[in-house]
Design a protein around this motif. Sequence first.
Motif, short mmCIF file in Angstrom:
data_model
loop_
_atom_site.label_atom_id
_atom_site.label_comp_id
_atom_site.label_asym_id
_atom_site.label_seq_id
_atom_site.Cartn_x
_atom_site.Cartn_y
_atom_site.Cartn_z
N GLN A 1 9.53 -16.96 25.42
CA GLN A 1 8.35 -17.32 26.20
C GLN A 1 8.70 -17.14 27.67
O GLN A 1 9.06 -18.07 28.37
CB GLN A 1 7.94 -18.77 25.91
N LYS A 2 8.57 -15.90 28.14
CA LYS A 2 9.08 -15.57 29.48
C LYS A 2 8.36 -14.33 30.01
O LYS A 2 8.19 -13.36 29.29
CB LYS A 2 10.57 -15.29 29.37
N LEU A 3 7.92 -14.39 31.25
CA LEU A 3 7.50 -13.20 31.99
C LEU A 3 8.57 -12.93 33.03
O LEU A 3 9.13 -13.87 33.60
CB LEU A 3 6.15 -13.40 32.68
N THR A 4 8.84 -11.68 33.30
CA THR A 4 9.89 -11.36 34.26
C THR A 4 9.39 -10.63 35.49
O THR A 4 10.03 -10.68 36.53
CB THR A 4 10.98 -10.50 33.59
N LEU A 5 8.23 -9.97 35.37
CA LEU A 5 7.77 -9.12 36.47
C LEU A 5 6.25 -9.07 36.49
O LEU A 5 5.62 -8.94 35.43
CB LEU A 5 8.34 -7.71 36.27
N GLY B 1 12.81 -16.99 39.69
CA GLY B 1 13.16 -16.35 38.44
C GLY B 1 12.24 -15.23 38.00
O GLY B 1 12.37 -14.72 36.90
N ILE B 2 11.31 -14.84 38.84
CA ILE B 2 10.39 -13.77 38.51
C ILE B 2 10.37 -12.77 39.67
O ILE B 2 10.74 -13.11 40.79
CB ILE B 2 8.98 -14.33 38.20
N VAL B 3 9.95 -11.57 39.39
CA VAL B 3 9.90 -10.52 40.40
C VAL B 3 8.44 -10.08 40.59
O VAL B 3 7.71 -9.93 39.61
CB VAL B 3 10.76 -9.31 39.97
N LEU B 4 8.05 -9.90 41.84
CA LEU B 4 6.76 -9.30 42.17
C LEU B 4 7.03 -7.89 42.63
O LEU B 4 7.92 -7.66 43.46
CB LEU B 4 6.05 -10.07 43.29
#
Length: 142
Positions: free
Chosen positions: A3-7, A45-48
């Motif tokens: 359960q994770k979004l990274t970008l 912890g996430i990238v835009l």
Amino acid sequence: MRQKLTLITLGVRDFQRALQFYEQGLGWKKSTASQDNVAFFQLGGIVLSIYPWDLLAEDAQVPAAGSGFRGITLAYNTKDRAEADAVLKKAEAAGAVIIKPAVEVFWGGYSGYFRDPDGHLFEVAHNPFWEMNERDELVLPQ
């Protein structure tokens, strides 16, 4: 599937204007992983990322106009290619439509796209050039 979004990638109409907004206007520092037409910003912890609208649509293999394309994609980065394939299969079994099966892509990774039941585009990708930490968060070079 974790359960994770990274970008999150925003399709922008004017890349230089958008870059100026984020760098000079907001004071954000882009990663050295950025290139001529794509910029990456580490946000915890996430990238835009920002990327030209038409190129983002082309990458997802959807029309840039007239198709309901919203100019945004959400990404789920995987630890390897097998996980990318497994995530796409799981999404399809759950009711997603595979828009682009995972294939080797121009930037050296492995990537595919699915559309959820409400039309949101998700990229599922393995990027062998990016590090993931112990919490499965992307860690970009400064």
